[in-house]
Design a protein around this motif. Structure first.
Motif, PDB file in Angstrom:
ATOM      1  N   ASP A   1     -11.538  -7.493  -1.337  1.00  0.00           N
ATOM      2  CA  ASP A   1     -10.570  -7.208  -0.249  1.00  0.00           C
ATOM      3  C   ASP A   1     -10.168  -8.307   0.447  1.00  0.00           C
TER       4      ASP A   1
ATOM      5  N   VAL B   1     -15.723   2.357   7.038  1.00  0.00           N
ATOM      6  CA  VAL B   1     -14.651   1.177   7.463  1.00  0.00           C
ATOM      7  C   VAL B   1     -15.333   0.082   6.944  1.00  0.00           C
ATOM      8  N   PHE B   2     -14.437  -0.422   5.972  1.00  0.00           N
ATOM      9  CA  PHE B   2     -15.319  -1.778   5.327  1.00  0.00           C
ATOM     10  C   PHE B   2     -14.803  -3.033   5.993  1.00  0.00           C
TER      11      PHE B   2
ATOM     12  N   ARG C   1      -3.118  -3.900   6.523  1.00  0.00           N
ATOM     13  CA  ARG C   1      -2.343  -3.454   5.174  1.00  0.00           C
ATOM     14  C   ARG C   1      -0.760  -3.036   5.464  1.00  0.00           C
TER      15      ARG C   1
ATOM     16  N   LEU D   1      -8.497   9.475   1.790  1.00  0.00           N
ATOM     17  CA  LEU D   1      -9.910   9.582   2.068  1.00  0.00           C
ATOM     18  C   LEU D   1     -10.115   9.882   3.774  1.00  0.00           C
TER      19      LEU D   1
ATOM     20  N   VAL E   1      -7.129  -0.861   9.676  1.00  0.00           N
ATOM     21  CA  VAL E   1      -7.980   0.286   9.257  1.00  0.00           C
ATOM     22  C   VAL E   1      -8.131   1.300  10.437  1.00  0.00           C
TER      23      VAL E   1
ATOM     24  N   TYR F   1       1.843  -0.408   4.732  1.00  0.00           N
ATOM     25  CA  TYR F   1       1.852   0.939   4.315  1.00  0.00           C
ATOM     26  C   TYR F   1       3.264   1.180   4.023  1.00  0.00           C
TER      27      TYR F   1
ATOM     28  N   LEU G   1      -7.296   4.443   1.261  1.00  0.00           N
ATOM     29  CA  LEU G   1      -7.885   4.811   2.613  1.00  0.00           C
ATOM     30  C   LEU G   1      -7.239   6.291   3.247  1.00  0.00           C
TER      31      LEU G   1
ATOM     32  N   ASN H   1       0.917  -1.401  -0.010  1.00  0.00           N
ATOM     33  CA  ASN H   1       0.120   0.037   0.008  1.00  0.00           C
ATOM     34  C   ASN H   1       0.847   1.334  -0.062  1.00  0.00           C
TER      35      ASN H   1
HETATM   36  N1  UDP Z   1     -10.657   1.034   3.377  1.00  0.00           N
HETATM   37  C1  UDP Z   1     -11.624   1.409   4.189  1.00  0.00           C
HETATM   38  N2  UDP Z   1     -12.574   2.381   3.872  1.00  0.00           N
HETATM   39  C2  UDP Z   1     -12.378   3.210   2.885  1.00  0.00           C
HETATM   40  C3  UDP Z   1     -11.177   2.764   2.057  1.00  0.00           C
HETATM   41  C4  UDP Z   1     -10.295   1.665   2.352  1.00  0.00           C
HETATM   42  O1  UDP Z   1     -12.005   0.743   5.218  1.00  0.00           O
HETATM   43  O2  UDP Z   1     -12.893   4.109   2.476  1.00  0.00           O
HETATM   44  C5  UDP Z   1     -10.010  -0.131   3.626  1.00  0.00           C
HETATM   45  C6  UDP Z   1      -9.877  -1.323   2.762  1.00  0.00           C
HETATM   46  O3  UDP Z   1     -10.849  -2.211   2.934  1.00  0.00           O
HETATM   47  C7  UDP Z   1      -8.575  -1.947   3.233  1.00  0.00           C
HETATM   48  C8  UDP Z   1      -7.806  -0.929   3.528  1.00  0.00           C
HETATM   49  O4  UDP Z   1      -8.538   0.261   3.891  1.00  0.00           O
HETATM   50  O5  UDP Z   1      -8.678  -3.033   3.878  1.00  0.00           O
HETATM   51  C9  UDP Z   1      -6.732  -0.438   2.436  1.00  0.00           C
HETATM   52  O6  UDP Z   1      -7.453   0.085   1.291  1.00  0.00           O
HETATM   53  P1  UDP Z   1      -6.948   0.796  -0.039  1.00  0.00           P
HETATM   54  O7  UDP Z   1      -7.855   1.075  -0.950  1.00  0.00           O
HETATM   55  O8  UDP Z   1      -6.342   2.051   0.467  1.00  0.00           O
HETATM   56  O9  UDP Z   1      -5.936  -0.133  -0.481  1.00  0.00           O
HETATM   57  P2  UDP Z   1      -5.831  -1.764  -0.926  1.00  0.00           P
HETATM   58  O10 UDP Z   1      -5.517  -2.359   0.136  1.00  0.00           O
HETATM   59  O11 UDP Z   1      -7.479  -2.043  -1.632  1.00  0.00           O
HETATM   60  O12 UDP Z   1      -5.107  -1.693  -2.248  1.00  0.00           O
END
Ligand code: UDP
Length: 336
Positions: free
Chosen positions: A296, A211-212, A225, A197, A270, A227, A194, A170
């Motif tokens: 995801d 928060v997904f 993740r 945003l 997250v 970073y 993330l 990430n």
């Molecule tokens: N995520 C979230 N809310 C958001 C965007 C992302 O909870 O509005 C979570 C997403 O489910 C993942 C993490 O943040 O677990 C990182 O997401 P991102 O899209 O930044 O990168 P990815 O891991 O998908 O490449």
């Protein structure tokens, strides 16, 4: 060296181009500006505006190109599910055209922006490069296809082309502009990542962060993740070019194509990211738990042992608050 950076008007590409210029290289950027920004192309780089497939032959055919850093891509996971053609054409077909041009004009080095999305849902963590590659989305499938294509072109070139695929985890943070140069960071028309945003909440541009899922098998129930700071990422590209220049044993042993993960090796959830953003911005940042996002994986953490051993890479911006602080400085700078 004279190096071509495709996608050099985008987030990762522009920071790579800046690092290459800082290291004394000549840089030509190819970008069609469909998602990149003209003012993100670092001063000192020459911009050739156009689709990679359309202009690669001309740019490489002019001669004197020592290597290509191929960052241009379609990179929205969600969009790739609904518009697959945009990804198979935009990523795979375009990259094949670039490989053909590399071969035709005997350009010896290629560094490719690959992704952790090539692995899909991992069976073990941290993920090593020999883990199974079972992408869970079209974006990851297209990047994996390109990795395979690069391997075959490198093998068939009998040593004329050597390549490194860097599998980014990430990417986050921003490059601070030095000497009056603009800072370089994430500026997507459609933001899905993330950290930017969450920072939009702190800037008052959105009310809360969704928060997904909080029911993942992780310590706090949210996805984890790895970073990595964009400046550390860019440095890995320079090291990869060095290794290719040495006709490194590791690349030769890998059949002319070495795949390396790039991550810090530490996962943050997250919730931990949101907490870091609260600390850095001083904003309460309301969060709401929402359903899981399709495609995801729960945990994605890199083993970057190979990048450390073969490239001599050592990330230096590993502190999450520091990564967020750089992204925040960039976001605030753009908002004022
Ligand atoms: N995520 C979230 N809310 C958001 C965007 C992302 O909870 O509005 C979570 C997403 O489910 C993942 C993490 O943040 O677990 C990182 O997401 P991102 O899209 O930044 O990168 P990815 O891991 O998908 O490449």
């Amino acid at each position: 060296m004279t190096l071509v950076v495709t996608g050099g008007a985008g987030y990762v590409g522009s920071v790579c181009a800046q690092h290459l210029l800082d290291a004394g290289h000549d840089v030509v950027v190819i970008d069609d500006l469909s998602t990149g920004h003209r003012d993100a192309v670092p001063a000192g780089a020459r911009l050739v505006e156009g689709d990679v497939a359309a202009v690669a032959d001309e740019v490489l055919g002019a001669g004197g190109v020592d290597g290509v850093v191929h960052c241009a891509a379609r990179s929205l996971v969600g969009e790739s599910a609904v518009e697959p053609a945009k990804y198979w054409h935009g990523n795979v077909v375009t990259s094949i055209a670039l490989l053909d041009a590399l071969r035709r004009h005997r350009v010896p080095r290629l560094v490719f922006s690959s992704t952790a999305a090539t692995y899909g849902e991992p069976e073990t963590s941290p993920i090593t490069e020999d883990a199974a590659t079972r992408p869970t989305n079209t974006y990851g499938a297209t990047k994996l296809a390109i990795d395979h294509a690069i391997g075959t072109y490198a093998a068939a070139s009998q040593g004329e082309l050597a390549a490194v695929s860097l599998r980014y985890f990430n990417v986050a943070g921003a490059h601070a502009g030095a000497g009056g140069a603009p800072a370089l960071g994430e500026r997507h028309a459609v933001e899905t990542h993330l950290i930017p945003l969450v920072l939009q909440v702190a800037l008052g541009q959105r009310e809360e962060i969704a928060v997904f899922g909080d029911d993942w098998p992780t310590p706090d129930g949210t996805c984890v993740r790895d970073y990595i700071h964009v400046d550390d990422l860019a440095e890995a590209h320079l090291l990869a070019l060095d290794l290719l220049g040495q006709a490194g044993a590791a690349v030769a042993e890998a059949g002319g194509h070495l795949v390396c993960n790039l991550g810090n090796g530490t996962g943050f959830s997250v919730f931990e990211v949101i907490e870091a953003c609260r600390r850095v911005t001083g904003h309460p940042i309301p969060a709401r738990v929402a359903p899981r996002r399709t495609g995801d994986p729960g945990v994605l953490v890199a083993s970057s042992a190979r990048a450390r051993a073969e490239l001599g890479w050592k990330p230096t911006h590993t502190d999450l608050d520091g990564i967020v602080a750089d992204a925040w400085a960039f976001a605030r700078g753009r908002a004022t």
